[in-house]
Design a protein around this motif. Structure first.
Motif, PDB file in Angstrom:
ATOM      1  N   ALA A 148       0.825  -1.208   0.000  1.00 15.48           N
ATOM      2  CA  ALA A 148       0.000   0.000   0.000  1.00 15.48           C
ATOM      3  C   ALA A 148       0.857   1.254   0.000  1.00 15.48           C
ATOM      4  N   THR A 149       1.967   1.237   0.736  1.00 11.06           N
ATOM      5  CA  THR A 149       2.843   2.405   0.795  1.00 11.06           C
ATOM      6  C   THR A 149       3.620   2.580  -0.505  1.00 11.06           C
ATOM      7  N   LEU A 150       4.131   1.476  -1.029  1.00 10.62           N
ATOM      8  CA  LEU A 150       4.917   1.560  -2.262  1.00 10.62           C
ATOM      9  C   LEU A 150       4.071   2.006  -3.440  1.00 10.62           C
ATOM     10  N   HIS A 151       2.787   1.724  -3.427  1.00  8.53           N
ATOM     11  CA  HIS A 151       1.904   2.093  -4.534  1.00  8.53           C
ATOM     12  C   HIS A 151       0.993   3.258  -4.149  1.00  8.53           C
ATOM     13  N   HIS A 152       1.472   4.068  -3.237  1.00  4.30           N
ATOM     14  CA  HIS A 152       0.720   5.266  -2.843  1.00  4.30           C
ATOM     15  C   HIS A 152       0.555   6.188  -4.047  1.00  4.30           C
ATOM     16  N   VAL A 153      -0.636   6.708  -4.243  1.00  2.00           N
ATOM     17  CA  VAL A 153      -0.898   7.650  -5.347  1.00  2.00           C
ATOM     18  C   VAL A 153      -0.765   9.063  -4.788  1.00  2.00           C
ATOM     19  N   PHE A 154       0.211   9.790  -5.280  1.00  2.00           N
ATOM     20  CA  PHE A 154       0.494  11.117  -4.745  1.00  2.00           C
ATOM     21  C   PHE A 154      -0.417  12.175  -5.351  1.00  2.00           C
ATOM     22  N   ASP A 155      -0.846  13.093  -4.518  1.00  4.60           N
ATOM     23  CA  ASP A 155      -1.459  14.336  -4.964  1.00  4.60           C
ATOM     24  C   ASP A 155      -0.360  15.380  -4.886  1.00  4.60           C
ATOM     25  N   LEU A 156       0.200  15.757  -6.011  1.00  8.13           N
ATOM     26  CA  LEU A 156       1.363  16.631  -6.016  1.00  8.13           C
ATOM     27  C   LEU A 156       1.030  18.060  -5.607  1.00  8.13           C
ATOM     28  N   ALA A 157      -0.243  18.365  -5.474  1.00  7.84           N
ATOM     29  CA  ALA A 157      -0.623  19.683  -4.975  1.00  7.84           C
ATOM     30  C   ALA A 157      -0.495  19.773  -3.456  1.00  7.84           C
ATOM     31  N   VAL A 158      -0.170  18.649  -2.824  1.00  7.92           N
ATOM     32  CA  VAL A 158      -0.007  18.600  -1.365  1.00  7.92           C
ATOM     33  C   VAL A 158       1.422  18.174  -1.066  1.00  7.92           C
ATOM     34  N   ALA A 159       2.111  18.938  -0.217  1.00  8.35           N
ATOM     35  CA  ALA A 159       3.473  18.600   0.192  1.00  8.35           C
ATOM     36  C   ALA A 159       3.446  17.958   1.586  1.00  8.35           C
TER      37      ALA A 159
END
Length: 817
Positions: A89-100
């Motif tokens: 689950a962590t390795l395939h986390h989908v990032f929201d690049l608008a959030v740091a």
């Protein structure tokens, strides 16, 4: 931005998994992460899009939480399953690049002093160089957190990633990349060929980026030989390892030119060495391998390319792509489809005070490219990792590629002066496997045994006499409006054989035949064979110099020509062609000269010539033919372009016809075959001799019709052709007819001479669903073709329609050239 285009995209995740053993303090690790984020502004950066333009905004502070899960109370199996789920689950986390930050981390407690730390950053904020920087800063911050309460502060950086980005934009604005752009465009050329790797499965319309990897290490002896070769050649291991990778790709794809992406750290200035960020740039090398080039010369060429690249290192890949006109394919990475990298030095160590850290390698990777090969050249070992796209390749193929890459490396360092063209792809395991596949124990046709019936050996030309006795009035040959019955064909063959014997032409003599595709051509072939000689087909359309060479090289004692027309330049008053150079010529008489003929309209319109049975005194007594005796000598272009003569025996021809007619399932339900290929190549022998052997009507379609889609479709429909052999490209052109289905035969289609694509096969099946399609292949030296595969039972995972042996008398061995 790619991340916005693919809402669930994880292809650019950079994961790391660590096993921590010792008295770890989780709250100190939390504060250590916060300190690293505070030090590196890139980890506090949000990535936005405003008015269609990407923007990066660095925040003064961001919230970060180290996720924690305690699985220590679970049963051993349940604990490991829970850890595996959390890791994935962590390795395939989908990032929201608008959030740091574009980073997630989770600490899993296995036991009192046993933890697993899972860390994943998005590639937009990190790269491979950043790993040891992050590790060092996190280790330092953790040590400080153990010794003090409250927030931890690391020394501030003199430069941030944003400063580097500003410098890069300034360089672009003042034209500072122009020289680099000119260099890379010149190095790549106007168009870069796509690397067409043979895949285990069809390429999906939309890449999933699913992948996995194989780790391996070089044996100590090979590692030592590699380092010694590098010292002798004054090059780095990068050069030799990259040469092995290029050589492997060239052999695997059977392609001498292609592009390879090579990551470059992109940190020319020492002041950015200690920054976390996406500095890496990708250089695109164009591989140019020549068969006559030595392996040493290949290494030196790559060394030269690498030195030139280092002189122009800063050009961003996206700027290069924007300036080029490569056709974009959504199923492939633009410009290059494979990656190669070398990291020098030992892997970075991570220490958390009294806690030991062990990196845990994860097999599953995000495969942004078809194949990626990476080497880690350490002080004590050289390790490699092949990452591959699991949509395209099976694990067995990947393992074979690893073995082959090591073998290529062995060849370079141990025999560097051998030629590129001499290095094969198959290793010992491959050769053993291929030998096992090919074991068919071919049975030679013995004297006195028939390849077809087990009775006395009957050469193909004598089958004509058999058909003439059994079905004298049946149509044997059709050419436009003319046709011959089996009885007339047999009589004409006898007449020609008698004339040849009167000239003293018999066993082992060779006779040139200068004909277009026609009824006289077939008569001439069979007459020469019945006289006991071997024929040499000569295409009248070839240049006079080539015909002269073939005639001289074959040792022909006579040239037979058509009764009318002159194929190439005449000589003197006797009408001999200039290229004959004194070899006697003979015209084949036109028409039928007997008094016992009548003409009747055949059912489909051609005029068939028939005759009463010939008397015993008119019949030529057949010459005894040994299976090893030459039937014909035919010329190929040869690997160097010089014509190469190949002798085919009667036994080999009979064996071929036995196998191919069985594989094509030729039976009494079929009545006709059509020939559209040149007489000087053996592609058409499948139908030419196949019809003569099986007793079917052979239609000899003129060149004018064979290249006119509508005229060809019309004659195929009118004559109800059952069997056709043709090259895929020729057929594709003929399917441009107004009635495309009419261009196809009714029952059997044999494709040969070229690879058959699945797209062409799908089109054929849509036009004639009941048509049985066969792929036929084999070099002339093995008699027309030795491999046949029916499309209906073919392995669809192959890149094109595959092949298999045509006969149980055929053994197949495969070698890399």
């Amino acid at each position: 931005m790619l991340q916005r285009l693919g809402e669930r995209m994880t292809a650019y995740n950079l994961p790391r998994v660590m096993r921590l053993r010792g008295p770890l303090r989780a709250e100190a690790l939390q504060r250590a992460f916060e300190a690293v984020i505070a030090r590196h502004a890139i980890l506090r950066t949000r990535f936005l899009e405003r008015d269609g333009l990407p923007m990066a905004v660095a925040e003064p502070q961001v919230a970060f939480t180290l996720g924690q899960t305690d699985v220590s109370a679970l049963a051993p199996q349940a604990r490991e399953e829970a850890i595996a789920r959390e890791v994935q689950a962590t390795l395939h986390h989908v990032f929201d690049l608008a959030v740091a930050p574009a980073m997630v981390a989770r600490l899993l407690k296995r036991g009192e002093d046993d933890h697993v730390l899972v860390l994943c950053l998005h590639h937009i904020v990190s790269d491979a160089w950043s790993n040891p920087v992050f590790a060092a800063d996190l280790s330092t911050a953790y040590g400080l957190a153990l010794r003090q309460a409250g927030p931890v502060q690391l020394p501030p950086l003199r430069l941030q990633y944003a400063d580097h980005a500003v410098r890069q934009r300034e360089t672009l604005a003042r034209g500072g990349f122009d020289r680099a752009l000119a260099h890379w465009n010149a190095q790549l050329g106007p168009e870069v060929p796509v690397l067409a790797l043979p895949t285990d499965a069809p390429r999906p319309a939309m890449p999933s980026f699913r992948g996995t990897s194989i780790d391996f290490a070089l044996e100590p002896a090979l590692e030592a030989a590699l380092r010694q070769f590098c010292r002798a050649e004054r090059c780095t291991p990068f050069v030799v390892l990259f040469a092995a990778w290029q050589l492997l790709l060239a052999r695997f794809a059977r392609q001498s030119e292609f592009a390879v992406g090579v990551p470059h750290a992109g940190r020319q200035d020492e002041e950015v060495f200690g920054l976390i960020g996406f500095f890496v740039n990708t250089h695109v090398y164009r591989a140019r391998l020549k068969p006559e080039q030595t392996l040493r010369a290949l290494c030196r060429q790559i060394r030269s390319d690498a030195l030139a690249a280092m002189s122009h290192p800063d050009l961003p890949l996206d700027l290069l792509l924007a300036q080029r006109n490569e056709r974009r394919d959504p199923t492939r990475s633009p410009l290059f489809q494979v990656l190669f990298g070398v990291q020098m030095g030992d892997l970075p160590a991570l220490a958390f005070d009294d806690v030991t850290v062990e990196f845990v390698e994860q097999g599953d990777v995000n495969a942004k490219f078809d194949l990626s090969m990476n080497f880690q050249v350490g002080s004590a070992r050289i390790g490699g990792r092949l990452a591959y796209n699991t949509d395209l390749f099976e694990a067995s193929t990947a393992r074979r590629l690893v073995r082959a890459c090591v073998a290529m490396l062995e060849a370079i360092v141990r025999a560097p002066d051998q030629f590129v063209g001499a290095v094969g792809l198959a290793d010992e395991d491959d050769l053993r496997r291929l030998a096992a596949w090919g074991l068919g124990k071919p049975a030679p046709v013995p004297v006195g045994a028939s390849a077809l019936t087990g009775s006395s050996f009957v050469p193909v030309h004598e089958h004509v006499a058999l058909h003439a006795r059994r079905h004298p009035q049946a149509t044997a040959l059709v050419q436009e409006d003319d046709a011959l019955t089996w009885s007339v064909l047999d009589r004409r063959v006898d007449e020609l054989a008698r004339r040849l014997r009167d000239r003293g032409i018999g066993a082992d003599a060779r006779v040139g035949l200068a004909f277009d595709r026609s009824i006289p051509m077939v008569v001439a072939m069979l007459g020469v064979l019945r006289a006991g000689a071997a024929f040499v087909p000569l295409d009248p359309a070839l240049p006079a110099e080539r015909l002269a060479f073939q005639l001289r090289d074959s040792g022909a004692v006579l040239v037979i020509r058509d009764a009318v027309g002159d194929e190439v330049g005449d000589g003197g008053d006797d009408g001999d062609p200039a290229w004959a150079f004194g070899v006697p010529t003979m015209r084949l008489p036109a028409g039928d000269h007997g008094d016992d003929t009548d003409r009747a309209r055949s059912p489909r319109g051609a005029t068939a010539t028939s005759t009463a049975s010939a008397t015993a005194t008119d019949t030529v007594i057949p010459t005894a033919v040994h299976p090893d005796q030459a039937a014909y000598l035919i010329y190929t272009s040869g690997s160097t372009g010089r014509p190469k003569g190949v002798v085919v025996s009667h036994g080999a021809l009979g064996n071929y016809l036995d196998g191919v007619l069985h594989r094509l399932d030729i039976d009494d339900r079929l009545s006709s075959m059509a020939m559209v290929s040149t007489v000087a190549a053996d592609l058409g022998h499948t139908v030419l001799f196949g019809a003569l052997r099986a007793g079917l009507t052979l239609h000899l379609i003129s060149a004018a019709r064979a290249f006119d889609p509508d005229a060809f479709a019309e004659v195929m429909r009118r004559e109800s052709i059952d069997v056709l052999k043709i090259t895929p490209s020729h057929l594709l052109a003929l399917l441009g007819a107004r009635e495309a289905a009419d261009a196809l035969p009714r029952h059997r289609l044999v494709l040969g001479g070229e690879a058959t694509t699945w797209a062409l096969l799908s089109r054929i099946q849509a036009l004639r669903p009941a048509l049985r399609v066969f792929n036929h292949y084999g070099p002339t030296e093995t008699t027309v073709g030795t491999l046949t595969q029916e499309a209906a039972t073919a392995d669809r995972s192959a890149a094109t329609l595959p092949v298999r042996p045509s006969s149980k008398r055929t053994a197949v061995s495969m070698y890399c050239d």
